[in-house]
Enzyme design. Structure first.
Site, PDB file in Angstrom:
ATOM      1  N   GLU A 152       0.765  -0.998  -0.109  1.00 39.20           N
ATOM      2  CA  GLU A 152      -0.048   0.304   0.141  1.00 39.20           C
ATOM      3  C   GLU A 152       0.491   1.024   0.170  1.00 39.20           C
ATOM      4  OE1 GLU A 152      -2.837  -0.400   3.256  1.00 39.20           O
ATOM      5  OE2 GLU A 152      -3.176  -2.388   2.781  1.00 39.20           O
ATOM      6  N   ASN A 200       1.730  -5.354  -2.856  1.00 39.28           N
ATOM      7  CA  ASN A 200       0.799  -5.894  -2.390  1.00 39.28           C
ATOM      8  C   ASN A 200       0.304  -4.097  -2.436  1.00 39.28           C
ATOM      9  OD1 ASN A 200      -1.371  -7.287  -1.927  1.00 39.28           O
ATOM     10  ND2 ASN A 200      -0.781  -6.913   0.423  1.00 39.28           N
ATOM     11  N   HIS A 236     -10.308  -5.522  -0.722  1.00 36.56           N
ATOM     12  CA  HIS A 236     -11.238  -5.628   0.443  1.00 36.56           C
ATOM     13  C   HIS A 236     -12.632  -4.571   0.323  1.00 36.56           C
ATOM     14  CE1 HIS A 236      -8.867  -7.071   4.080  1.00 36.56           C
ATOM     15  NE2 HIS A 236      -8.157  -6.080   2.988  1.00 36.56           N
ATOM     16  N   GLU A 265      -6.363 -10.300  -0.248  1.00 37.91           N
ATOM     17  CA  GLU A 265      -7.145 -10.185   1.045  1.00 37.91           C
ATOM     18  C   GLU A 265      -8.707 -10.421   0.764  1.00 37.91           C
ATOM     19  OE1 GLU A 265      -5.528  -7.108   3.466  1.00 37.91           O
ATOM     20  OE2 GLU A 265      -3.261  -7.251   2.739  1.00 37.91           O
ATOM     21  N   ASP A 267     -12.152 -10.220   1.227  1.00 42.18           N
ATOM     22  CA  ASP A 267     -13.660 -10.364   1.804  1.00 42.18           C
ATOM     23  C   ASP A 267     -14.382  -8.932   1.119  1.00 42.18           C
ATOM     24  OD1 ASP A 267     -11.954  -8.845   4.923  1.00 42.18           O
ATOM     25  OD2 ASP A 267     -12.485  -7.748   2.257  1.00 42.18           O
TER      26      ASP A 267
HETATM   27  O1  G3I Z   1      -1.676  -7.867  19.679  1.00 47.78           O
HETATM   28  C1  G3I Z   1      -2.313  -6.809  20.358  1.00 47.78           C
HETATM   29  C2  G3I Z   1      -2.677  -6.707  21.885  1.00 47.78           C
HETATM   30  O2  G3I Z   1      -1.804  -7.019  22.566  1.00 47.78           O
HETATM   31  C3  G3I Z   1      -4.083  -5.032  22.097  1.00 47.78           C
HETATM   32  O3  G3I Z   1      -4.019  -6.243  23.286  1.00 47.78           O
HETATM   33  C4  G3I Z   1      -4.943  -5.478  20.913  1.00 47.78           C
HETATM   34  C5  G3I Z   1      -5.356  -4.416  21.544  1.00 47.78           C
HETATM   35  O4  G3I Z   1      -4.462  -2.731  20.964  1.00 47.78           O
HETATM   36  O5  G3I Z   1      -3.861  -4.452  20.180  1.00 47.78           O
HETATM   37  C6  G3I Z   1      -4.086  -6.106  18.532  1.00 47.78           C
HETATM   38  O6  G3I Z   1      -2.967  -5.972  18.047  1.00 47.78           O
HETATM   39  C7  G3I Z   1      -4.056  -5.392  17.274  1.00 47.78           C
HETATM   40  C8  G3I Z   1      -3.375  -6.509  15.959  1.00 47.78           C
HETATM   41  O7  G3I Z   1      -4.847  -6.332  14.239  1.00 47.78           O
HETATM   42  C9  G3I Z   1      -3.519  -8.003  16.010  1.00 47.78           C
HETATM   43  O8  G3I Z   1      -4.494  -8.228  16.455  1.00 47.78           O
HETATM   44  C10 G3I Z   1      -3.443  -3.999  16.549  1.00 47.78           C
HETATM   45  O9  G3I Z   1      -4.169  -3.616  17.483  1.00 47.78           O
HETATM   46  C11 G3I Z   1      -4.841  -4.005  15.112  1.00 47.78           C
HETATM   47  O10 G3I Z   1      -4.580  -2.750  14.939  1.00 47.78           O
HETATM   48  C12 G3I Z   1      -4.043  -4.975  14.337  1.00 47.78           C
HETATM   49  O11 G3I Z   1      -5.359  -4.955  13.630  1.00 47.78           O
HETATM   50  C13 G3I Z   1      -4.974  -5.377  12.042  1.00 47.78           C
HETATM   51  C14 G3I Z   1      -4.004  -3.982  11.084  1.00 47.78           C
HETATM   52  O12 G3I Z   1      -4.168  -4.648   9.536  1.00 47.78           O
HETATM   53  C15 G3I Z   1      -2.975  -3.493  11.050  1.00 47.78           C
HETATM   54  O13 G3I Z   1      -1.611  -4.294  11.205  1.00 47.78           O
HETATM   55  C16 G3I Z   1      -5.913  -6.385  11.729  1.00 47.78           C
HETATM   56  O14 G3I Z   1      -5.362  -6.863  12.529  1.00 47.78           O
HETATM   57  C17 G3I Z   1      -5.677  -6.876   9.741  1.00 47.78           C
HETATM   58  O15 G3I Z   1      -6.606  -7.465   9.483  1.00 47.78           O
HETATM   59  C18 G3I Z   1      -5.052  -5.664   9.130  1.00 47.78           C
HETATM   60  O16 G3I Z   1      -4.475  -6.510   7.837  1.00 47.78           O
HETATM   61  C19 G3I Z   1      -4.279  -5.434   7.150  1.00 47.78           C
HETATM   62  C20 G3I Z   1      -3.420  -5.970   5.812  1.00 47.78           C
HETATM   63  O17 G3I Z   1      -2.215  -6.313   6.691  1.00 47.78           O
HETATM   64  C21 G3I Z   1      -3.327  -4.956   5.013  1.00 47.78           C
HETATM   65  N1  G3I Z   1      -4.581  -4.646   4.043  1.00 47.78           N
HETATM   66  C22 G3I Z   1      -5.128  -3.853   4.930  1.00 47.78           C
HETATM   67  C23 G3I Z   1      -5.636  -5.070   6.072  1.00 47.78           C
HETATM   68  C24 G3I Z   1      -6.416  -4.288   6.753  1.00 47.78           C
HETATM   69  O18 G3I Z   1      -6.790  -2.850   7.224  1.00 47.78           O
END
Ligand code: G3I
Length: 354
Positions: A152, A200, A236, A265, A267
């Protein structure tokens, strides 16, 4: 590329012959008959949930960590790497004969605070990024067959986003367009010459300014011998009137450059009623969107993988991202029951003969 196409055609005919008798018992069966990979983004902490693991292993021949190979998970502090969660995904894949896709080495989002707040100079950031790419890819060499090297990097107009890696402060290539992307791909190829290297992108699936910029970058890279093997189209989707012809056209022009395309990705989110339910009509319209995406991929032999972002509505980023207003985006419902989208994917995969 010719060998890839020929081997797929032969493999598919053999698989189709078997399936013609028994019928596909899973997405994985149907994908094998179509000669493509079908994958899902997974969360290793859920592998202990029997229904989750069973469905993931039975239905998919590829798996990608949703978050476990991103910077905060792999390098939570400046002092060292933590591969435990990423390794758990690799072990799961090895136990179930699945390929592993890696995600992602360079992204403007979701970077650890020690990095974003470290006030590093461009030379220091360049060293940190090369060290990250090299260490991670060497750790997973031979285990991860393809990587989202850069994720991105472009905005909706096809221009490079301001970011830590581009120009805030960047790795010394601010204002030089693709240069920092090129540098990341060259470091990735040096680290693991056998891995397939993907760019990607989100919202660049159809024909628009962003996908035109991705096309131009790939064309330039291929012309200059920059090591790039593919483009990931995230897909998405939040609209049910998807222009799948434009997606098929974009896939065709990219694969004509000699790179593969992965749907990375997928959905298709739906509006939820106050009780979190969705209408039967929306579920069937969602199924047709899934069908259209699979069909658009299968129309080009160079489109070699279709991956959903999660696989059960029980665990999807969309619920939290939409504050509960949207969801039900994946092929399996919260009880791991296949939805009409699942049936549509299987029909399209099993019935397709390149
Ligand atoms: O692991 C921590 C946990 O310790 C903490 O308690 C909790 C609350 O703050 O956060 C947890 O981390 C979260 C992580 O997902 C694991 O669950 C982050 O806050 C959260 O921002 C993160 O979100 C992910 C996001 O990417 C950012 O990395 C989503 O699950 C994931 O589906 C999303 O995926 C992205 C792709 O990588 C790129 N394309 C877009 C897609 C959707 O945004």
């Amino acid at each position: 590329m010719e060998f890839l196409i020929c081997s797929r055609i032969v493999g598919r005919w053999l698989a189709v012959a078997v399936l013609a008798i028994s019928g596909p018992r899973s997405l994985r069966d149907a994908a094998d008959s179509a000669g493509v990979l079908v994958g899902a983004a997974a969360r290793p902490y859920l592998f202990s949930e029997a229904a989750y693991s069973a469905a993931l292993a039975h239905e998919f021949n590829m798996v990608q960590p949703e978050n476990a190979m991103k910077w905060p998970d792999l390098r939570p502090t400046a002092s060292g790497f933590d591969f435990r969660d990423g390794d758990a995904v690799v072990r799961f894949a090895q136990a179930h004969g699945m390929k592993v896709r890696g995600h992602c080495l360079v992204w403007h989002q979701y970077n650890p605070e020690w990095l974003t707040q470290g006030h590093f100079t461009p030379p220091q950031l360049s060293h940190l990024l090369q060290e990250h790419v090299s260490t991670v890819m060497k750790h997973y060499a031979g285990l991860v067959f393809a990587w989202d090297v850069v994720n991105e990097a472009l905005d909706e107009n096809g221009r490079f986003k301001d970011s830590l890696w581009y120009n805030q402060p960047g790795i010394g290539m601010a204002g030089k367009d693709f240069a920092y992307v090129e540098r990341a791909f060259r470091w990735a190829h040096e680290a693991d010459p056998h891995a397939l290297l993907f760019y990607n992108e989100a919202e660049g699936e159809g024909l628009n300014r962003k996908s035109d910029a991705v096309y131009a970058m790939v064309k330039d890279f291929k012309h200059r011998g920059v090591p790039i093997d593919g483009v990931g189209l995230q897909l998405h989707i939040s609209r049910l009137d998807l222009d799948t012809a434009a997606i098929a056209g974009n896939i065709a022009r990219l694969t004509a450059l000699g790179v593969q395309v992965h749907i990375t990705e997928l959905d298709v989110s739906l509006p939820l009623d106050p009780s979190g339910g969705v209408s039967s009509e929306d579920l069937h319209r969602q199924a047709e969107v899934y069908r259209g995406v699979v069909r658009a991929c299968l129309q080009s032999p160079g489109c070699t993988a279709i991956q959903t972002w999660g696989f059960t509505d029980k665990y999807s980023w969309i619920g939290s991202h939409s504050h509960g207003t949207r969801g039900a985006a994946l092929p399996f419902d919260r009880a791991y029951k296949p939805k009409p989208a699942y049936d549509a994917m299987i029909e399209e995969l099993a019935g397709h003969h390149k």
